[in-house]
Design a protein around this motif. Structure first.
Motif, PDB file in Angstrom:
ATOM      1  N   UNK A 185      -6.438   7.257  -3.556  1.00 30.77           N
ATOM      2  CA  UNK A 185      -6.008   5.991  -4.145  1.00 30.77           C
ATOM      3  C   UNK A 185      -5.786   4.873  -3.132  1.00 30.77           C
ATOM      4  N   UNK A 186      -5.514   5.202  -1.898  1.00 32.09           N
ATOM      5  CA  UNK A 186      -5.157   4.174  -0.925  1.00 32.09           C
ATOM      6  C   UNK A 186      -6.211   3.999   0.155  1.00 32.09           C
ATOM      7  N   UNK A 187      -6.837   5.072   0.573  1.00 36.96           N
ATOM      8  CA  UNK A 187      -7.747   5.031   1.728  1.00 36.96           C
ATOM      9  C   UNK A 187      -9.194   5.293   1.326  1.00 36.96           C
ATOM     10  N   UNK A 188      -9.534   4.967   0.092  1.00 31.63           N
ATOM     11  CA  UNK A 188     -10.863   5.282  -0.416  1.00 31.63           C
ATOM     12  C   UNK A 188     -11.999   4.541   0.245  1.00 31.63           C
ATOM     13  N   UNK A 189     -11.724   3.406   0.897  1.00 32.85           N
ATOM     14  CA  UNK A 189     -12.803   2.640   1.521  1.00 32.85           C
ATOM     15  C   UNK A 189     -13.120   3.121   2.928  1.00 32.85           C
ATOM     16  N   UNK A 190     -12.392   4.111   3.444  1.00 32.35           N
ATOM     17  CA  UNK A 190     -12.718   4.697   4.740  1.00 32.35           C
ATOM     18  C   UNK A 190     -13.881   5.670   4.579  1.00 32.35           C
ATOM     19  N   UNK A 191     -14.600   5.901   5.665  1.00 29.86           N
ATOM     20  CA  UNK A 191     -15.605   6.952   5.614  1.00 29.86           C
ATOM     21  C   UNK A 191     -14.889   8.296   5.526  1.00 29.86           C
ATOM     22  N   UNK A 192     -15.584   9.307   5.073  1.00 29.80           N
ATOM     23  CA  UNK A 192     -14.976  10.627   4.940  1.00 29.80           C
ATOM     24  C   UNK A 192     -14.461  11.119   6.286  1.00 29.80           C
ATOM     25  N   UNK A 193     -15.199  10.837   7.370  1.00 31.71           N
ATOM     26  CA  UNK A 193     -14.757  11.269   8.700  1.00 31.71           C
ATOM     27  C   UNK A 193     -13.502  10.518   9.138  1.00 31.71           C
ATOM     28  N   UNK A 194     -13.463   9.217   8.887  1.00 27.58           N
ATOM     29  CA  UNK A 194     -12.270   8.449   9.221  1.00 27.58           C
ATOM     30  C   UNK A 194     -11.062   8.944   8.420  1.00 27.58           C
ATOM     31  N   UNK A 195     -11.304   9.229   7.174  1.00 30.50           N
ATOM     32  CA  UNK A 195     -10.245   9.723   6.294  1.00 30.50           C
ATOM     33  C   UNK A 195      -9.693  11.043   6.820  1.00 30.50           C
ATOM     34  N   UNK A 196     -10.567  11.966   7.158  1.00 31.24           N
ATOM     35  CA  UNK A 196     -10.124  13.267   7.667  1.00 31.24           C
ATOM     36  C   UNK A 196      -9.372  13.132   8.992  1.00 31.24           C
ATOM     37  N   UNK A 197      -9.840  12.218   9.836  1.00 27.53           N
ATOM     38  CA  UNK A 197      -9.155  11.982  11.118  1.00 27.53           C
ATOM     39  C   UNK A 197      -7.725  11.523  10.876  1.00 27.53           C
ATOM     40  N   UNK A 198      -7.561  10.593   9.947  1.00 26.56           N
ATOM     41  CA  UNK A 198      -6.221  10.079   9.673  1.00 26.56           C
ATOM     42  C   UNK A 198      -5.349  11.159   9.040  1.00 26.56           C
ATOM     43  N   UNK A 199      -5.912  11.982   8.158  1.00 28.12           N
ATOM     44  CA  UNK A 199      -5.127  13.054   7.542  1.00 28.12           C
ATOM     45  C   UNK A 199      -4.635  14.046   8.594  1.00 28.12           C
ATOM     46  N   UNK A 200      -5.487  14.385   9.550  1.00 28.49           N
ATOM     47  CA  UNK A 200      -5.083  15.295  10.622  1.00 28.49           C
ATOM     48  C   UNK A 200      -3.973  14.658  11.456  1.00 28.49           C
ATOM     49  N   UNK A 201      -4.113  13.377  11.758  1.00 32.94           N
ATOM     50  CA  UNK A 201      -3.092  12.687  12.546  1.00 32.94           C
ATOM     51  C   UNK A 201      -1.766  12.640  11.805  1.00 32.94           C
ATOM     52  N   UNK A 202      -1.807  12.347  10.511  1.00 27.36           N
ATOM     53  CA  UNK A 202      -0.575  12.287   9.724  1.00 27.36           C
ATOM     54  C   UNK A 202       0.108  13.648   9.716  1.00 27.36           C
ATOM     55  N   UNK A 203      -0.663  14.714   9.610  1.00 25.49           N
ATOM     56  CA  UNK A 203      -0.087  16.059   9.657  1.00 25.49           C
ATOM     57  C   UNK A 203       0.641  16.287  10.972  1.00 25.49           C
ATOM     58  N   UNK A 204       0.045  15.864  12.082  1.00 27.21           N
ATOM     59  CA  UNK A 204       0.690  16.030  13.383  1.00 27.21           C
ATOM     60  C   UNK A 204       1.915  15.133  13.518  1.00 27.21           C
ATOM     61  N   UNK A 205       1.874  13.960  12.920  1.00 32.23           N
ATOM     62  CA  UNK A 205       2.985  13.022  13.019  1.00 32.23           C
ATOM     63  C   UNK A 205       4.179  13.440  12.173  1.00 32.23           C
ATOM     64  N   UNK A 206       3.907  14.005  11.002  1.00 32.99           N
ATOM     65  CA  UNK A 206       4.947  14.225   9.996  1.00 32.99           C
ATOM     66  C   UNK A 206       5.289  15.701   9.789  1.00 32.99           C
ATOM     67  N   UNK A 207       4.295  16.551   9.708  1.00 28.50           N
ATOM     68  CA  UNK A 207       4.550  17.947   9.346  1.00 28.50           C
ATOM     69  C   UNK A 207       3.722  18.906  10.196  1.00 28.50           C
ATOM     70  N   UNK A 208       3.888  18.907  11.508  1.00 28.97           N
ATOM     71  CA  UNK A 208       3.069  19.785  12.353  1.00 28.97           C
ATOM     72  C   UNK A 208       3.327  21.264  12.107  1.00 28.97           C
ATOM     73  N   UNK A 209       4.526  21.620  11.689  1.00 29.29           N
ATOM     74  CA  UNK A 209       4.836  23.018  11.408  1.00 29.29           C
ATOM     75  C   UNK A 209       4.384  23.427  10.022  1.00 29.29           C
ATOM     76  N   UNK A 210       4.553  22.552   9.040  1.00 29.29           N
ATOM     77  CA  UNK A 210       4.218  22.869   7.655  1.00 29.29           C
ATOM     78  C   UNK A 210       2.720  22.752   7.386  1.00 29.29           C
ATOM     79  N   UNK A 211       2.057  21.842   8.071  1.00 30.21           N
ATOM     80  CA  UNK A 211       0.621  21.666   7.880  1.00 30.21           C
ATOM     81  C   UNK A 211       0.271  20.883   6.631  1.00 30.21           C
ATOM     82  N   UNK A 212      -0.994  20.944   6.241  1.00 28.78           N
ATOM     83  CA  UNK A 212      -1.503  20.151   5.114  1.00 28.78           C
ATOM     84  C   UNK A 212      -0.790  20.474   3.807  1.00 28.78           C
ATOM     85  N   UNK A 213      -0.342  21.729   3.669  1.00 25.58           N
ATOM     86  CA  UNK A 213       0.258  22.138   2.400  1.00 25.58           C
ATOM     87  C   UNK A 213       1.644  21.557   2.184  1.00 25.58           C
TER      88      UNK A 213
END
Length: 370
Positions: free
Chosen positions: A83-111
């Motif tokens: 809903x928010x990052x739909x105009x990014x390329x799929x690779x850019x989107x995945x990069x940001x998701x990985x970064x957010x996981x490291x920034x916010x929930x490195x122990x919990x992960x994507x789940x």
């Protein structure tokens, strides 16, 4: 007897003198002094060198992820319910998701935000909150760039520092009873870390950081004329002013002279530019709390709300974490331009439009049902 006492006293004084000048631990640590204002006004930021080093080490920005290819399919075409990052390329989107996981929930992960059975689902409240936090980050970096965050910007890590819940948040404080004959204690006389464990009011965040329509002179309690011309402010307002100033000093790791001139703390034209930045910072915090945090009250589960049923909210320490420049002033937004401006696409069929995102003309979207 007197002679013995005199000799013993002299020997003790000599021993203490020698220990003070030559003994380990008796001398003050090396100091680091930085002048922040006019000469002769005592406007200096004084810390120990060790304290400076520790503060700097605790505010190191993480290394950015490697750049991603901007070409290829859009994230909205590859993944569902973006809903928010739909105009990014799929690779850019995945990069940001990985970064957010490291920034916010490195122990919990994507789940921590995503259901393992259906990544597109909005079942977990964390995902719905994270979506709104992305919009808040984009708003800070666009609407408040000129007056507060400047080129450095902010990312999720600025507040979270690798934790799902930022360390420096606040909730409304219930009024404590003052005894059988006193209905309440005027929110005072309880040691509270927010106001330096003083007897000053501890509910100042509610008074100064919660609402955008807070009076412009809420913090100013000094008179501007020799004799009063109108009804003055009560002493309780002055106490709240001192309390919020102590809180801001602690949040940024500075003293009063970082913003104010010692000859007249109220005078703007002789204050430092830091005071202007702080003025805008207070208003930014109010906007974020009212436009982004409070609307999430019904999204958070009850166990994540405060004693008064309110959502966690922001103050200066949430970003600054004791440093006058978050993350030592590092430019954290440069490697993540997708967080520097609103990227939501109103045309995406992802939900029903509601109120615009603050600071933009772009409609915010309600989450789709799983």
């Amino acid at each position: 007897m007197k002679t013995i006492l005199a000799v013993a006293g002299g020997a003790l004084a000599l021993f203490l003198t020698i220990a003070m000048f030559g003994g380990a631990g008796w001398t003050h640590p090396p100091m680091a002094v930085k002048q922040t204002g006019f000469r002769g006004t005592g406007m200096d930021l004084i810390r120990t060198r060790a304290g400076n080093e520790a503060l700097s080490a605790a505010n190191v920005a993480p290394a950015p992820a490697d750049p991603a290819d901007a070409g290829g399919d859009k994230a909205s075409a590859v993944y569902e319910n973006v809903q928010v990052l739909g105009d990014l390329s799929a690779e850019q989107f995945n990069r940001l998701m990985v970064s957010i996981t490291e920034w916010v929930a490195p122990q919990q992960g994507c789940t921590y935000c995503h259901s393992t059975e259906n990544m597109a689902s909005d079942e977990l409240y964390q995902k719905r909150v994270a979506r709104r936090m992305l919009q808040m980050t984009q708003t800070i970096n666009s609407s408040w760039k000129e007056n507060h965050v400047h080129e450095a910007g902010v990312t999720c890590y600025t507040c979270h520092r690798g934790n799902p819940v930022p360390a420096n948040i606040w909730f409304d404080r219930p009024i404590q009873g003052g005894g059988r004959f006193i209905a309440r204690n005027n929110s005072q006389n309880l040691a509270s870390a927010e106001v330096g464990n003083t007897s000053l009011p501890y509910d100042v965040y509610q008074a100064f950081y919660q609402h955008k329509d807070t009076s412009e002179d809420a913090v100013r309690v000094n008179g501007t004329t020799v004799l009063p011309e109108t009804k003055g402010k009560p002493i309780q307002d002055a106490e709240k002013t001192f309390a919020i100033m102590i809180s801001m000093s602690q949040s940024l790791g500075v003293n009063c002279t970082f913003c104010h001139n010692t000859r007249s703390v109220a005078q703007w034209d002789t204050s430092t530019p830091n005071r202007v930045h702080a003025w805008y910072g207070i208003r930014m915090v109010r906007d974020l709390n009212q436009d982004f945090m409070e609307p999430l009250t019904s999204t958070f589960p009850r166990n994540r709300l405060g004693a008064m049923g309110d959502v966690p909210k922001i103050n200066c320490a949430t970003c600054h974490n004791g440093a006058n420049k978050p993350l030592n002033g590092a430019n954290v937004i440069g490697p993540y331009p997708e967080l520097s401006h609103p990227t939501i696409e109103a045309s995406l069929p992802t939900g029903e439009a509601k109120d615009p995102i603050p600071g933009t003309n772009t409609p915010a979207l309600k989450p789709s049902k799983p």
